[in-house]
Design a protein around this motif. Structure first.
Motif, mmCIF file in Angstrom:
data_model
loop_
_atom_site.group_PDB
_atom_site.id
_atom_site.type_symbol
_atom_site.label_atom_id
_atom_site.label_comp_id
_atom_site.label_asym_id
_atom_site.label_seq_id
_atom_site.Cartn_x
_atom_site.Cartn_y
_atom_site.Cartn_z
ATOM 1 N N ASP A 1 -10.310 -5.947 2.752
ATOM 2 C CA ASP A 1 -10.214 -4.494 2.960
ATOM 3 C C ASP A 1 -8.866 -3.937 2.539
ATOM 4 O O ASP A 1 -8.280 -3.078 3.219
ATOM 5 N N THR A 2 -8.346 -4.408 1.417
ATOM 6 C CA THR A 2 -7.119 -3.885 0.841
ATOM 7 C C THR A 2 -7.073 -4.255 -0.629
ATOM 8 O O THR A 2 -7.655 -5.277 -1.040
ATOM 9 N N ALA A 3 -6.383 -3.439 -1.413
ATOM 10 C CA ALA A 3 -6.176 -3.781 -2.819
ATOM 11 C C ALA A 3 -5.111 -4.846 -2.993
ATOM 12 O O ALA A 3 -4.929 -5.371 -4.096
ATOM 13 N N LEU B 1 4.483 -1.591 -10.750
ATOM 14 C CA LEU B 1 5.754 -2.122 -11.240
ATOM 15 C C LEU B 1 6.202 -3.315 -10.409
ATOM 16 O O LEU B 1 6.621 -4.341 -10.949
ATOM 17 N N VAL B 2 6.100 -3.177 -9.096
ATOM 18 C CA VAL B 2 6.545 -4.242 -8.208
ATOM 19 C C VAL B 2 5.676 -5.484 -8.373
ATOM 20 O O VAL B 2 6.180 -6.614 -8.456
ATOM 21 N N MET B 3 4.363 -5.289 -8.434
ATOM 22 C CA MET B 3 3.454 -6.426 -8.580
ATOM 23 C C MET B 3 3.707 -7.182 -9.883
ATOM 24 O O MET B 3 3.575 -8.414 -9.935
ATOM 25 N N SER B 4 4.095 -6.481 -10.930
ATOM 26 C CA SER B 4 4.312 -7.128 -12.221
ATOM 27 C C SER B 4 5.538 -8.030 -12.224
ATOM 28 O O SER B 4 5.672 -8.893 -13.102
ATOM 29 N N GLN B 5 6.428 -7.853 -11.239
ATOM 30 C CA GLN B 5 7.675 -8.604 -11.215
ATOM 31 C C GLN B 5 7.707 -9.687 -10.129
ATOM 32 O O GLN B 5 8.699 -10.411 -10.020
ATOM 33 N N GLY B 6 6.659 -9.770 -9.295
ATOM 34 C CA GLY B 6 6.677 -10.705 -8.171
ATOM 35 C C GLY B 6 5.657 -11.815 -8.294
ATOM 36 O O GLY B 6 4.893 -11.898 -9.262
ATOM 37 N N LEU B 7 5.638 -12.685 -7.284
ATOM 38 C CA LEU B 7 4.686 -13.792 -7.205
ATOM 39 C C LEU B 7 3.776 -13.576 -5.998
ATOM 40 O O LEU B 7 4.256 -13.520 -4.859
ATOM 41 N N PRO B 8 2.460 -13.445 -6.188
ATOM 42 C CA PRO B 8 1.544 -13.303 -5.048
ATOM 43 C C PRO B 8 1.523 -14.582 -4.213
ATOM 44 O O PRO B 8 1.407 -15.689 -4.744
ATOM 45 N N GLU C 1 0.831 -1.204 0.000
ATOM 46 C CA GLU C 1 0.000 0.000 0.000
ATOM 47 C C GLU C 1 0.868 1.257 0.000
ATOM 48 O O GLU C 1 0.556 2.245 -0.681
ATOM 49 N N ALA C 2 1.955 1.233 0.762
ATOM 50 C CA ALA C 2 2.862 2.382 0.792
ATOM 51 C C ALA C 2 3.497 2.610 -0.575
ATOM 52 O O ALA C 2 3.617 3.756 -1.037
ATOM 53 N N LEU C 3 3.901 1.535 -1.241
ATOM 54 C CA LEU C 3 4.502 1.672 -2.567
ATOM 55 C C LEU C 3 3.494 2.207 -3.578
ATOM 56 O O LEU C 3 3.853 2.952 -4.500
ATOM 57 N N ARG C 4 2.226 1.852 -3.409
ATOM 58 C CA ARG C 4 1.198 2.418 -4.299
ATOM 59 C C ARG C 4 1.123 3.934 -4.127
ATOM 60 O O ARG C 4 0.973 4.676 -5.102
ATOM 61 N N ASP C 5 1.230 4.426 -2.885
ATOM 62 C CA ASP C 5 1.197 5.865 -2.643
ATOM 63 C C ASP C 5 2.293 6.596 -3.411
ATOM 64 O O ASP C 5 2.157 7.777 -3.726
ATOM 65 N N LEU C 6 3.394 5.892 -3.678
ATOM 66 C CA LEU C 6 4.544 6.505 -4.341
ATOM 67 C C LEU C 6 4.597 6.186 -5.835
ATOM 68 O O LEU C 6 5.565 6.519 -6.508
ATOM 69 N N GLY C 7 3.548 5.527 -6.342
ATOM 70 C CA GLY C 7 3.494 5.215 -7.763
ATOM 71 C C GLY C 7 4.358 4.050 -8.175
ATOM 72 O O GLY C 7 4.751 3.959 -9.353
ATOM 73 N N CYS C 8 4.638 3.130 -7.239
ATOM 74 C CA CYS C 8 5.561 2.025 -7.521
ATOM 75 C C CYS C 8 4.907 0.652 -7.493
ATOM 76 O O CYS C 8 5.518 -0.325 -7.936
ATOM 77 N N ALA C 9 3.706 0.535 -6.952
ATOM 78 C CA ALA C 9 3.154 -0.792 -6.671
ATOM 79 C C ALA C 9 2.910 -1.612 -7.931
ATOM 80 O O ALA C 9 3.164 -2.820 -7.945
#
Length: 519
Positions: free
Chosen positions: A96-98, A67-74, A57-65
């Motif tokens: 209650d979270t994206a 990019l990070v999600m596209s490179q990782g494994l949930p 969620e913090a990385l989303r605030d900074l416009g990074c989430a």
């Protein structure tokens, strides 16, 4: 007559995840920020391998989430094995979270993506540039920087932030004690490999194997590899060599009870042997100098929250430093970073020392785990509480001076992270976090919106950006305040003030304490 000084807004020392995150936050607030690092380029060591939900969620605030999600494994669950037998499963996904689950992604990839984001907002990191001294001078600071050619130059700045790790030159230059001690008889050995064993590759599962004197944790990594890391006693504390594949095979066999395990290291090769200190700086702020990440706190990676605590600390610090720098807030706002982040670090350290599921167990502890863990994993309450702790959603700033107001009914209190509920507002139906912004505060009023015009007039007296929304939760009454309640939400998504919507005095008192009025 001397030439005027060219004073930068901020110098961030250290281009690891914490330093890059902080620099991105400051640049998003329009601060002239430079980042320096003594290394030649972004590190290529995988190191940490999981980002939990709150940090996403913090990385989303900074416009990074994205990019990070596209490179990782949930990841969606943890599978526990005790003495070679499966003890049960813990679900780690939450509502209650994206970002319902954590993400498996290695630290070198995170650093590369953060660096890409930093360069979208301004100049690149100044590599091969070592900070060798820091001096404070009233309302500014000086940083001596030595380049690859051996020459030293001095940079004047309003703020200097040490994000350079355990040997922080900022902390040492200012004489800030780094309190704590070394952890004895504990080591962590790591290897990235493709295993030949009885557990098939599962991109959604973390596996934890507990046996006498060893805890082994395995995470899937993109590309069908597996990260093996094991906590075990340290019979040869002076050995610095990383473990060999044969040494890790022996350790994996001991943890799983499965003989004949074979590990084929992935390319690029990654193996590491680590020892640890548990330390916390006596203060994270001294005038115009601050500490973040491992410069201010470090511990053994039990629980896997070192990287995440650094990211969230930078997320906490960025908006506060910018608000004080721009003259929107009183200087006392920046002091709350010190109190909140030190409290968070102390809490993480306490939890780490109590984490019997990752600390290598002796025989009595192992027997207790074998008897009790299967029952606990069948408990919905235990599973939810464990998931909340892992996600960092359970962490709060309730004891902060910045958290004020009535607790009210339900679990939500001042200082808590605001859950990302489904809501209806004047903008339509959607998620609550879509109304929030890292660039401002948000004033949320539950109910029909009566009286909000007076609240708008009140917040308009201050230079701090505040947006006001009237909300109703979906379904009505779901985990929020009764109608006629106001919530003043910080840029980082934590509740600052909770009060009745008609309580102008409570809101004015709060704003006067932290915000600067327009002239």
């Amino acid at each position: 007559m001397s030439a005027p000084r060219n004073v930068r807004d901020a110098v961030v020392i250290g281009a690891g995840p914490t330093g890059l995150t902080l620099a991105i936050a400051l640049r998003r607030y329009g601060m002239d920020t430079i980042v320096v690092d003594k290394g030649p380029s972004t590190k290529r060591e995988p190191r940490a391998s999981v980002i939990w939900q709150r940090a996403l969620e913090a990385l989303r605030d900074l416009g990074c989430a994205d990019l990070v999600m596209s490179q990782g494994l949930p990841l969606n669950r943890g599978e526990f094995h005790v003495r070679g037998r499966r003890a049960g499963v813990q679900q780690v996904q939450l509502p209650d979270t994206a970002y319902p689950g954590p993400l498996s992604i290695e630290q070198d990839v995170v650093e590369r993506l953060l660096r890409d984001r930093l360069r979208q907002l301004g100049p690149d990191v100044q590599w091969s540039t070592e900070a060798v001294a820091v001096r404070l001078d009233g309302g500014s600071a000086e940083v001596d920087l030595r380049g690859a050619d051996g020459n030293t130059r001095t940079v004047d700045c309003r703020w200097v932030i040490g994000c350079e790790g355990s040997h922080s030159i900022v902390r040492k230059s200012l004489g800030i004690p780094f309190e704590g001690e070394q952890r004895h008889n504990l080591q962590c050995m790591q290897l990235n490999a493709e295993p030949d064993w009885s557990h098939p590759y599962d991109p959604g599962a973390t596996r934890i194997f507990i046996n006498h004197g060893v805890t082994l944790i395995t995470d899937p990594v993109p590309g069908r590899g597996t990260r093996f890391f094991a906590f075990c006693p340290d019979p040869a504390p002076h050995s610095q060599e990383p473990p060999t594949p044969r040494e890790m095979e022996s350790l994996v066999a001991r943890a799983t009870g499965e003989p004949g395990v074979r590990l084929v290291p992935t390319d690029p090769y990654w193996a590491n042997r680590s020892r640890f200190h548990d330390r916390l700086a006596a203060t994270l702020r001294q005038g115009h100098a601050l500490l973040a990440g491992d410069s201010g706190h470090l511990w053994a990676p039990i629980g896997g929250h070192g990287l995440n605590t650094g990211l969230l600390g930078a997320h906490n610090l960025g908006w506060k430093l910018a608000a004080v720098h721009h003259g929107w807030a009183t200087d006392a706002l920046l002091d709350t970073y010190n109190t909140e982040q030190r409290h968070t670090a102390q809490e993480v350290m306490r939890n780490m020392r109590r984490n019997i599921l990752e600390i290598p167990p002796n025989l009595p502890t192992l027997t207790a785990i074998q008897l009790l863990l299967p029952q606990l994993l069948r408990s919905e309450r235990f599973a939810r509480q464990g998931a909340l702790i892992l996600s960092d959603f359970a962490r709060n700033h309730r004891k902060s001076a910045l958290s004020t107001g009535r607790a009210g009914p339900g679990p939500l209190r001042p200082g808590d992270r605001l859950p990302d509920l489904r809501v209806t507002s004047e903008t339509g139906s959607g998620r609550l976090h879509d109304l929030l912004s890292y660039q401002r505060w948000s004033l949320l009023v539950t109910g029909d919106g009566s009286g909000t015009s007076e609240l708008r007039k009140l917040t308009d007296r201050y230079v701090m950006p505040v947006a006001l929304f009237t909300i109703r939760t979906e379904p009505p009454g779901h985990r929020t305040r009764p109608e006629g309640t106001l919530l003043l939400v910080r840029p980082d998504g934590h509740i600052g003030l909770s009060a009745r919507a008609t309580d102008d005095r409570a809101l004015t008192t709060y704003l006067d304490r932290w915000f600067v009025r327009k002239t």
